[in-house]
Design a protein around this motif. Structure first.
Motif, PDB file in Angstrom:
ATOM      1  N   LEU A  78     -42.336 -51.714 -27.699  1.00 37.84           N
ATOM      2  CA  LEU A  78     -42.213 -50.534 -28.548  1.00 37.84           C
ATOM      3  C   LEU A  78     -43.338 -49.542 -28.267  1.00 37.84           C
ATOM      4  CD1 LEU A  78     -41.101 -52.077 -31.964  1.00 37.84           C
ATOM      5  CD2 LEU A  78     -39.799 -50.479 -30.541  1.00 37.84           C
ATOM      6  N   SER A  79     -44.537 -50.055 -28.014  1.00 44.71           N
ATOM      7  CA  SER A  79     -45.650 -49.160 -27.659  1.00 44.71           C
ATOM      8  C   SER A  79     -45.376 -48.468 -26.331  1.00 44.71           C
ATOM      9  CB  SER A  79     -46.960 -49.961 -27.579  1.00 44.71           C
ATOM     10  OG  SER A  79     -47.322 -50.469 -28.846  1.00 44.71           O
ATOM     11  N   THR A  80     -44.869 -49.247 -25.348  1.00 46.42           N
ATOM     12  CA  THR A  80     -44.577 -48.683 -24.031  1.00 46.42           C
ATOM     13  C   THR A  80     -43.494 -47.614 -24.123  1.00 46.42           C
ATOM     14  OG1 THR A  80     -45.163 -50.794 -22.978  1.00 46.42           O
ATOM     15  CG2 THR A  80     -43.844 -49.232 -21.689  1.00 46.42           C
ATOM     16  N   PHE A  81     -42.419 -47.914 -24.841  1.00 52.40           N
ATOM     17  CA  PHE A  81     -41.327 -46.953 -24.975  1.00 52.40           C
ATOM     18  C   PHE A  81     -41.774 -45.719 -25.753  1.00 52.40           C
ATOM     19  CE2 PHE A  81     -38.598 -50.416 -23.674  1.00 52.40           C
ATOM     20  CZ  PHE A  81     -37.552 -49.783 -23.020  1.00 52.40           C
ATOM     21  N   SER A  82     -42.627 -45.923 -26.754  1.00 51.59           N
ATOM     22  CA  SER A  82     -43.100 -44.790 -27.542  1.00 51.59           C
ATOM     23  C   SER A  82     -43.950 -43.846 -26.697  1.00 51.59           C
ATOM     24  CB  SER A  82     -43.891 -45.285 -28.748  1.00 51.59           C
ATOM     25  OG  SER A  82     -44.346 -44.204 -29.522  1.00 51.59           O
ATOM     26  N   ASP A  83     -44.815 -44.424 -25.843  1.00 52.20           N
ATOM     27  CA  ASP A  83     -45.635 -43.596 -24.952  1.00 52.20           C
ATOM     28  C   ASP A  83     -44.756 -42.823 -23.971  1.00 52.20           C
ATOM     29  OD1 ASP A  83     -47.898 -44.532 -26.195  1.00 52.20           O
ATOM     30  OD2 ASP A  83     -48.351 -46.053 -24.673  1.00 52.20           O
ATOM     31  N   PHE A  84     -43.735 -43.499 -23.461  1.00 50.45           N
ATOM     32  CA  PHE A  84     -42.823 -42.824 -22.532  1.00 50.45           C
ATOM     33  C   PHE A  84     -42.078 -41.700 -23.249  1.00 50.45           C
ATOM     34  CE2 PHE A  84     -38.592 -42.376 -20.627  1.00 50.45           C
ATOM     35  CZ  PHE A  84     -38.931 -42.085 -19.316  1.00 50.45           C
ATOM     36  N   TYR A  85     -41.634 -41.978 -24.456  1.00 45.35           N
ATOM     37  CA  TYR A  85     -40.917 -40.959 -25.241  1.00 45.35           C
ATOM     38  C   TYR A  85     -41.803 -39.739 -25.500  1.00 45.35           C
ATOM     39  CZ  TYR A  85     -39.105 -38.724 -29.479  1.00 45.35           C
ATOM     40  OH  TYR A  85     -38.675 -37.813 -30.412  1.00 45.35           O
ATOM     41  N   PHE A 116     -32.838 -42.372 -28.948  1.00 41.32           N
ATOM     42  CA  PHE A 116     -32.954 -43.594 -29.750  1.00 41.32           C
ATOM     43  C   PHE A 116     -33.140 -44.793 -28.814  1.00 41.32           C
ATOM     44  CE2 PHE A 116     -28.570 -42.821 -28.641  1.00 41.32           C
ATOM     45  CZ  PHE A 116     -28.067 -44.058 -28.274  1.00 41.32           C
ATOM     46  N   LEU A 117     -33.666 -45.867 -29.402  1.00 42.94           N
ATOM     47  CA  LEU A 117     -33.847 -47.114 -28.659  1.00 42.94           C
ATOM     48  C   LEU A 117     -32.757 -48.094 -29.099  1.00 42.94           C
ATOM     49  CD1 LEU A 117     -35.533 -48.902 -26.734  1.00 42.94           C
ATOM     50  CD2 LEU A 117     -36.836 -49.660 -28.737  1.00 42.94           C
ATOM     51  N   ARG A 118     -31.892 -48.449 -28.171  1.00 41.36           N
ATOM     52  CA  ARG A 118     -30.854 -49.424 -28.470  1.00 41.36           C
ATOM     53  C   ARG A 118     -31.333 -50.804 -28.030  1.00 41.36           C
ATOM     54  NH1 ARG A 118     -25.228 -48.972 -25.450  1.00 41.36           N
ATOM     55  NH2 ARG A 118     -26.524 -49.867 -23.798  1.00 41.36           N
ATOM     56  N   ALA A 131     -29.878 -49.783 -33.303  1.00 41.28           N
ATOM     57  CA  ALA A 131     -30.348 -48.546 -32.675  1.00 41.28           C
ATOM     58  C   ALA A 131     -31.449 -47.957 -33.547  1.00 41.28           C
ATOM     59  CB  ALA A 131     -29.205 -47.558 -32.497  1.00 41.28           C
ATOM     60  N   ILE A 132     -32.646 -47.814 -32.981  1.00 38.35           N
ATOM     61  CA  ILE A 132     -33.800 -47.289 -33.699  1.00 38.35           C
ATOM     62  C   ILE A 132     -34.039 -45.847 -33.256  1.00 38.35           C
ATOM     63  CG2 ILE A 132     -36.252 -47.624 -34.204  1.00 38.35           C
ATOM     64  CD1 ILE A 132     -35.921 -50.526 -33.218  1.00 38.35           C
ATOM     65  N   PRO A 133     -34.000 -44.884 -34.150  1.00 35.30           N
ATOM     66  CA  PRO A 133     -34.319 -43.498 -33.758  1.00 35.30           C
ATOM     67  C   PRO A 133     -35.674 -43.445 -33.066  1.00 35.30           C
ATOM     68  CG  PRO A 133     -33.402 -43.546 -35.969  1.00 35.30           C
ATOM     69  CD  PRO A 133     -33.634 -44.978 -35.579  1.00 35.30           C
ATOM     70  N   ALA A 134     -35.767 -42.692 -31.985  1.00 37.06           N
ATOM     71  CA  ALA A 134     -37.001 -42.669 -31.200  1.00 37.06           C
ATOM     72  C   ALA A 134     -38.213 -42.267 -32.033  1.00 37.06           C
ATOM     73  CB  ALA A 134     -36.826 -41.714 -30.010  1.00 37.06           C
ATOM     74  N   GLN A 135     -38.005 -41.368 -33.009  1.00 37.27           N
ATOM     75  CA  GLN A 135     -39.134 -40.929 -33.838  1.00 37.27           C
ATOM     76  C   GLN A 135     -39.689 -42.060 -34.707  1.00 37.27           C
ATOM     77  OE1 GLN A 135     -36.170 -39.580 -33.530  1.00 37.27           O
ATOM     78  NE2 GLN A 135     -36.178 -37.316 -33.671  1.00 37.27           N
ATOM     79  N   GLY A 136     -38.930 -43.136 -34.878  1.00 38.81           N
ATOM     80  CA  GLY A 136     -39.374 -44.220 -35.758  1.00 38.81           C
ATOM     81  C   GLY A 136     -39.895 -45.440 -35.029  1.00 38.81           C
ATOM     82  N   MET A 137     -40.032 -45.371 -33.702  1.00 39.58           N
ATOM     83  CA  MET A 137     -40.474 -46.551 -32.953  1.00 39.58           C
ATOM     84  C   MET A 137     -41.884 -46.982 -33.340  1.00 39.58           C
ATOM     85  SD  MET A 137     -38.868 -46.243 -29.096  1.00 39.58           S
ATOM     86  CE  MET A 137     -39.602 -44.640 -28.719  1.00 39.58           C
ATOM     87  N   ILE A 138     -42.789 -46.035 -33.575  1.00 37.80           N
ATOM     88  CA  ILE A 138     -44.152 -46.388 -33.947  1.00 37.80           C
ATOM     89  C   ILE A 138     -44.169 -47.042 -35.325  1.00 37.80           C
ATOM     90  CG2 ILE A 138     -46.406 -45.446 -34.574  1.00 37.80           C
ATOM     91  CD1 ILE A 138     -46.009 -45.664 -31.616  1.00 37.80           C
ATOM     92  N   GLU A 139     -43.431 -46.493 -36.262  1.00 39.78           N
ATOM     93  CA  GLU A 139     -43.361 -47.084 -37.601  1.00 39.78           C
ATOM     94  C   GLU A 139     -42.780 -48.498 -37.540  1.00 39.78           C
ATOM     95  OE1 GLU A 139     -41.479 -46.037 -42.027  1.00 39.78           O
ATOM     96  OE2 GLU A 139     -41.141 -44.713 -40.308  1.00 39.78           O
ATOM     97  N   PHE A 140     -41.765 -48.677 -36.707  1.00 38.79           N
ATOM     98  CA  PHE A 140     -41.154 -49.994 -36.538  1.00 38.79           C
ATOM     99  C   PHE A 140     -42.167 -50.962 -35.918  1.00 38.79           C
ATOM    100  CE2 PHE A 140     -38.230 -53.230 -35.294  1.00 38.79           C
ATOM    101  CZ  PHE A 140     -37.083 -53.045 -36.058  1.00 38.79           C
ATOM    102  N   ARG A 141     -42.892 -50.503 -34.919  1.00 37.51           N
ATOM    103  CA  ARG A 141     -43.913 -51.339 -34.273  1.00 37.51           C
ATOM    104  C   ARG A 141     -44.974 -51.762 -35.267  1.00 37.51           C
ATOM    105  NH1 ARG A 141     -48.241 -48.309 -30.902  1.00 37.51           N
ATOM    106  NH2 ARG A 141     -48.781 -47.900 -33.079  1.00 37.51           N
ATOM    107  N   ASP A 142     -45.442 -50.842 -36.105  1.00 35.14           N
ATOM    108  CA  ASP A 142     -46.494 -51.164 -37.069  1.00 35.14           C
ATOM    109  C   ASP A 142     -46.011 -52.180 -38.101  1.00 35.14           C
ATOM    110  OD1 ASP A 142     -48.092 -49.392 -35.725  1.00 35.14           O
ATOM    111  OD2 ASP A 142     -47.859 -47.754 -37.169  1.00 35.14           O
ATOM    112  N   ALA A 143     -44.747 -52.069 -38.497  1.00 34.45           N
ATOM    113  CA  ALA A 143     -44.204 -53.046 -39.446  1.00 34.45           C
ATOM    114  C   ALA A 143     -44.150 -54.437 -38.814  1.00 34.45           C
ATOM    115  CB  ALA A 143     -42.816 -52.616 -39.909  1.00 34.45           C
ATOM    116  N   LEU A 144     -43.730 -54.516 -37.562  1.00 34.50           N
ATOM    117  CA  LEU A 144     -43.719 -55.791 -36.854  1.00 34.50           C
ATOM    118  C   LEU A 144     -45.126 -56.353 -36.719  1.00 34.50           C
ATOM    119  CD1 LEU A 144     -41.234 -55.641 -33.816  1.00 34.50           C
ATOM    120  CD2 LEU A 144     -41.188 -57.201 -35.767  1.00 34.50           C
ATOM    121  N   THR A 145     -46.072 -55.484 -36.412  1.00 41.35           N
ATOM    122  CA  THR A 145     -47.455 -55.917 -36.258  1.00 41.35           C
ATOM    123  C   THR A 145     -47.983 -56.541 -37.550  1.00 41.35           C
ATOM    124  OG1 THR A 145     -47.896 -54.230 -34.571  1.00 41.35           O
ATOM    125  CG2 THR A 145     -49.802 -55.165 -35.714  1.00 41.35           C
TER     126      THR A 145
END
Length: 305
Positions: A97-104, A145-147, A162-176
């Motif tokens: 998620l961090s990698t995809f977020s940086d790419f996004y 979005f990230l499928r 499917a996670i909206p691309a704008q929410g990948m960081i929020e999703f990552r932090d919740a997992l963390t």
């Protein structure tokens, strides 16, 4: 959190019933709090995320196979889809998620002119046991979005979220947050397993070994002769059915007056003797041999690895 309960299916100091009294011995089962007597799942924690029009629930659960995270997506229309991640897989996914977020973040504004035919901007694959996860950062007319698609290599339905691309960081932090509290080890409940057993009938040796892996507890029954070996693996959940089938055949043979041929007159396996390192030997007298065989052959046994 729960308790360990012990279920006794026989007493090794008493005469067995239908040859099965001391065969199963005592087996311990983990029963989560509020689920004593059941073998279900226990929910440890949950988080809810609202990302655009979607709600995501991240539930940490555990069962006898281990801990995992169930990710459920609830769309604006109420449709629900979900995937399952072992904790170790969730940790790998968190890093992606961090990698995809940086790419996004490095992408410019959406442009239909440079959009690939399949809409994929970046892809990765994760593999865990018999599950495979496809991560695809995609773009369509509604945005980026990230499928995340989950498949089972041995067949089965394909599920995806499917996670909206704008929410990948929020999703990552919740997992963390969840992984920091519950760790990244998948380990199931490590319980005290029954001792292995050995039995000789005529020229055949039978070995009963109890093991545990990521699929659960199992019994491996090995038949060994001088130049021959074969084995079957019986999942713990079906032991009772095997016992009932064998007991039924023993009873039928007893009724036909041939009980001595199925071990009924010999106490269903003879005396139980200590054989070192926790193993147990069930000696069955045989007219054709009086010599006790070597109880520790070089077997590929799950308890001897």
């Amino acid at each position: 959190m729960g308790e360990i309960i012990e279920i006794s299916q026989g007493d090794t100091q008493q005469a067995p019933v239908n040859g099965w009294g001391d065969t199963m011995g005592k087996i311990q089962y983990w029963c989560p709090e509020g689920q004593q007597g059941q073998q279900g799942e226990q929910e440890l924690a949950t988080k809810m995320l609202q990302i655009q029009s979607k709600r995501f629930y991240l539930d940490v659960k555990q069962n006898r196979r281990g801990r995992f995270i169930k990710v459920a997506e609830i769309g604006a229309d109420g449709r629900r889809s979900q995937i399952y991640l072992a904790l170790s897989t969730a940790s790998e996914f968190r890093n992606y998620l961090s990698t995809f977020s940086d790419f996004y973040a490095s992408l410019g504004p959406p442009s239909s002119e440079n959009l690939p035919d399949d809409g994929k901007l970046k892809s990765e694959v994760m593999t865990k046991d018999n599950r495979r996860y496809y991560l695809d950062l995609k773009e369509n007319t509604r945005g980026r979005f990230l499928r995340v698609s989950q498949t089972i290599t041995r067949g089965g339905p394909r599920t995806q979220i499917a996670i909206p691309a704008q929410g990948m960081i929020e999703f990552r932090d919740a997992l963390t947050d969840l992984l920091e509290e519950y760790g990244t080890e998948d380990g199931g409940f490590k319980i005290d397993l029954p001792d292995g057993r050995y039995m000789r009938v005529d020229s055949k040796n039978f070995y009963f070994d109890i093991g545990q892996n990521n699929r659960g507890i199992y019994m491996r029954i090995s038949e060994v002769k001088t130049h021959f070996r074969t084995a079957i693996t019986v999942p713990e959940k079906s032991w009772a059915n095997f016992r009932d089938i064998f007991a039924d055949y023993c009873e039928r043979m007893r009724e036909k007056g041939v009980a001595s041929n199925v071990g009924m007159n010999s106490g269903g396996g003879g005396n139980v003797l200590s054989e070192g390192r926790g193993s147990v030997v069930a000696q069955v007298p045989s007219p054709s041999t009086s010599q006790q065989p070597n109880p520790n052959p070089n077997l590929d046994s799950p308890l001897m690895k």
